[in-house]
Enzyme design. Structure first.
Site, PDB file in Angstrom:
ATOM      1  CG  ASP A 272      -1.839   1.187   1.302  1.00 42.54           C
ATOM      2  OD1 ASP A 272      -2.941   1.090   0.739  1.00 42.54           O
ATOM      3  OD2 ASP A 272      -1.464   2.217   1.896  1.00 42.54           O
TER       4      ASP A 272
ATOM      5  CE1 TYR B 220       0.270   7.838   2.612  1.00 42.73           C
ATOM      6  CE2 TYR B 220       0.896   5.625   1.977  1.00 42.73           C
ATOM      7  CZ  TYR B 220       0.024   6.485   2.610  1.00 42.73           C
ATOM      8  OH  TYR B 220      -1.084   5.972   3.243  1.00 42.73           O
TER       9      TYR B 220
ATOM     10  CE  LYS C 176      -3.948   4.560   0.675  1.00 43.05           C
ATOM     11  NZ  LYS C 176      -2.529   4.437   0.970  1.00 43.05           N
TER      12      LYS C 176
HETATM   13  N1  LIG Z   1      -5.527   5.944   4.028  1.00 45.93           N
HETATM   14  C1  LIG Z   1      -4.931   6.669   4.944  1.00 45.93           C
HETATM   15  O1  LIG Z   1      -5.273   7.848   5.177  1.00 45.93           O
HETATM   16  C2  LIG Z   1      -3.801   6.071   5.730  1.00 45.93           C
HETATM   17  C3  LIG Z   1      -3.344   6.715   6.886  1.00 45.93           C
HETATM   18  C4  LIG Z   1      -2.300   6.126   7.608  1.00 45.93           C
HETATM   19  C5  LIG Z   1      -1.767   4.909   7.184  1.00 45.93           C
HETATM   20  N2  LIG Z   1      -2.221   4.308   6.040  1.00 45.93           N
HETATM   21  C6  LIG Z   1      -1.652   3.028   5.550  1.00 45.93           C
HETATM   22  O2  LIG Z   1      -1.631   2.091   6.623  1.00 45.93           O
HETATM   23  C7  LIG Z   1      -0.304   1.624   6.846  1.00 45.93           C
HETATM   24  C8  LIG Z   1      -0.094   1.312   8.325  1.00 45.93           C
HETATM   25  O3  LIG Z   1      -0.338   2.451   9.129  1.00 45.93           O
HETATM   26  P1  LIG Z   1       0.811   3.289   9.871  1.00 45.93           P
HETATM   27  O4  LIG Z   1       2.096   3.013   9.196  1.00 45.93           O
HETATM   28  O5  LIG Z   1       0.375   4.685   9.942  1.00 45.93           O
HETATM   29  O6  LIG Z   1       0.799   2.755  11.354  1.00 45.93           O
HETATM   30  P2  LIG Z   1       0.877   1.338  12.113  1.00 45.93           P
HETATM   31  O7  LIG Z   1       1.073   0.240  11.143  1.00 45.93           O
HETATM   32  O8  LIG Z   1      -0.265   1.310  13.060  1.00 45.93           O
HETATM   33  O9  LIG Z   1       2.167   1.526  13.020  1.00 45.93           O
HETATM   34  C9  LIG Z   1       3.447   1.596  12.501  1.00 45.93           C
HETATM   35  C10 LIG Z   1       4.391   1.819  13.680  1.00 45.93           C
HETATM   36  O10 LIG Z   1       4.427   0.663  14.530  1.00 45.93           O
HETATM   37  C11 LIG Z   1       5.755   0.164  14.646  1.00 45.93           C
HETATM   38  N3  LIG Z   1       5.653  -1.313  14.622  1.00 45.93           N
HETATM   39  C12 LIG Z   1       5.266  -2.095  13.607  1.00 45.93           C
HETATM   40  N4  LIG Z   1       5.220  -3.373  13.966  1.00 45.93           N
HETATM   41  C13 LIG Z   1       5.577  -3.418  15.272  1.00 45.93           C
HETATM   42  C14 LIG Z   1       5.724  -4.467  16.209  1.00 45.93           C
HETATM   43  N5  LIG Z   1       5.449  -5.729  15.859  1.00 45.93           N
HETATM   44  N6  LIG Z   1       6.139  -4.161  17.468  1.00 45.93           N
HETATM   45  C15 LIG Z   1       6.402  -2.876  17.823  1.00 45.93           C
HETATM   46  N7  LIG Z   1       6.289  -1.825  16.974  1.00 45.93           N
HETATM   47  C16 LIG Z   1       5.867  -2.107  15.699  1.00 45.93           C
HETATM   48  C17 LIG Z   1       6.517   0.733  13.478  1.00 45.93           C
HETATM   49  O11 LIG Z   1       7.872   0.966  13.796  1.00 45.93           O
HETATM   50  P3  LIG Z   1       9.109   0.415  12.879  1.00 45.93           P
HETATM   51  O12 LIG Z   1       8.845   0.772  11.454  1.00 45.93           O
HETATM   52  O13 LIG Z   1      10.302   1.109  13.467  1.00 45.93           O
HETATM   53  O14 LIG Z   1       9.134  -1.075  13.128  1.00 45.93           O
HETATM   54  C18 LIG Z   1       5.798   2.064  13.243  1.00 45.93           C
HETATM   55  O15 LIG Z   1       6.345   3.046  14.113  1.00 45.93           O
HETATM   56  C19 LIG Z   1       0.563   2.793   6.326  1.00 45.93           C
HETATM   57  O16 LIG Z   1       1.903   2.435   6.096  1.00 45.93           O
HETATM   58  C20 LIG Z   1      -0.208   3.180   5.079  1.00 45.93           C
HETATM   59  O17 LIG Z   1       0.070   2.296   4.027  1.00 45.93           O
HETATM   60  C21 LIG Z   1      -3.229   4.876   5.318  1.00 45.93           C
END
Ligand SMILES: NC(=O)c1ccc[n+]([C@@H]2O[C@H](COP(=O)([O-])OP(=O)(O)OC[C@H]3O[C@@H](n4cnc5c(N)ncnc54)[C@H](OP(=O)(O)O)[C@@H]3O)[C@@H](O)[C@H]2O)c1
Length: 288
Positions: A43, A48, A77
């Site tokens: 994704d 981004y 997107k």
């Molecule tokens: N449509 C939208 O508006 C929207 C908004 C936000 C996100 N998204 C999509 O959703 C995806 C995921 O959301 P997100 O990246 O915002 O947040 P998330 O997946 O909830 O959290 C990512 C964070 O958690 C840490 N992490 C991951 N796995 C872990 C584990 N097993 N143990 C401890 N820490 C862990 C990562 O650190 P490290 O990388 O240092 O491991 C990072 O800091 C995004 O990458 C994007 O593709 C879409």
């Protein structure tokens, strides 16, 4: 990997890898490592700024025969100023060109602002032309999703929205099921907010199965039938996060997780005036 069938018959992996906030110089490697670890759903988004690097990671993995293009499910997107129909058509083509792909598996309207109906016409056309296999929306609240389904001939296959233990959105999920729009969770870990990775309830549940908090959260989403995107730049966490298909949360576990619901975004409300102001400002900075 569990598979979800969308309302147009297209199938997608239920667990995926997101590249939001991965630094540009780390994105290619992260995407490559994610594919190597077993992720097939990827994704990204125009806003981004790392579509090119995401494409490079994908092409490297394909070149090294880790995977074929057909085995991957790639999402991008378009952002707010890209919503007018003609601009949306150009943006879809730009995503394809910059990622070096002939088609995308899923293309979303990233935010519920701007000319979302113009963007939708462009997405529907791109789908008919074979440039994208599935199309959808993101960050649409349920009322807006219902209006959008009601006023368009083609309904979205997906709505990508925030879902995590703090913002569980059970009623929203039910409404999406009623309209046959698949829910996809962003920020399943709420990016660690409210000390998610130290939460004693989630930790206690995990201990029973020798699983981590991250694995409990993703497993909970899988059992709810939600597609989930997790992000990590660390290969060991990528492996941890995908290792969730060998255990099952009990009814009691799920009831305990339900108690964590704050029924409020861990980030922001898309309808709040200050948030819309923030988006308008960001648009001016990044898109003009
Ligand atoms: N449509 C939208 O508006 C929207 C908004 C936000 C996100 N998204 C999509 O959703 C995806 C995921 O959301 P997100 O990246 O915002 O947040 P998330 O997946 O909830 O959290 C990512 C964070 O958690 C840490 N992490 C991951 N796995 C872990 C584990 N097993 N143990 C401890 N820490 C862990 C990562 O650190 P490290 O990388 O240092 O491991 C990072 O800091 C995004 O990458 C994007 O593709 C879409």
């Amino acid at each position: 990997m569990q598979i979800i069938k969308l309302n147009n018959g297209v199938e997608m992996p239920q667990l995926g890898f997101g590249v939001y906030q991965i630094p540009l110089d780390e994105t290619e490697e992260a995407v490559y490592q994610a594919i190597k670890t077993g992720y097939r759903l990827l994704d990204t988004a125009s806003v981004y700024g790392n579509e090119k690097e995401t494409g490079e990671g994908i092409r490297r993995a394909i070149k090294e025969k880790l995977v074929t293009r057909e085995e991957l499910f790639i999402t991008s997107k378009l952002f707010i100023l890209q919503t007018p129909e003609e601009k949306a058509t150009e943006t879809i083509q730009y995503s394809l060109d910059v990622m070096g792909l002939e088609y995308l598996d899923l293309y979303l309207i990233h935010q519920p602002y701007g000319d979302i109906y113009g963007a939708w016409r462009a997405l529907v056309k791109a789908q008919k032309n074979g440039k994208v296999r599935a199309i959808g929306i993101s960050n649409f609240k349920s009322a807006k999703m219902i209006e959008f389904v009601g006023l368009n001939d083609v309904k979205p296959q997906i709505n990508q929205i925030e879902i995590n233990p703090w913002y569980q959105r059970m009623e929203d999920q039910q409404l999406h099921e009623k309209y046959d729009v698949q829910v996809e969770a962003w920020a399943p870990f709420a990016e660690g907010r409210h000390e998610l990775f130290e939460n004693p309830i989630l930790s206690e549940i995990g201990l029973k199965y020798e699983k981590t908090i991250g694995q409990v959260v993703l497993r909970w989403l899988m059992q709810r039938g939600i597609v989930a995107l997790a992000k990590s730049v660390r290969p060991e966490r990528m492996a941890e996060n995908i290792n969730i298909f060998d255990f099952e949360l009990s009814k009691e576990d799920i009831e305990k997780i339900a108690e964590l619901d704050m029924k409020k975004s861990a980030f922001f409300d898309h309808d709040a005036p200050e948030q819309v102001e923030w988006f308008m400002q960001r648009m001016l900075e990044t898109e003009k």
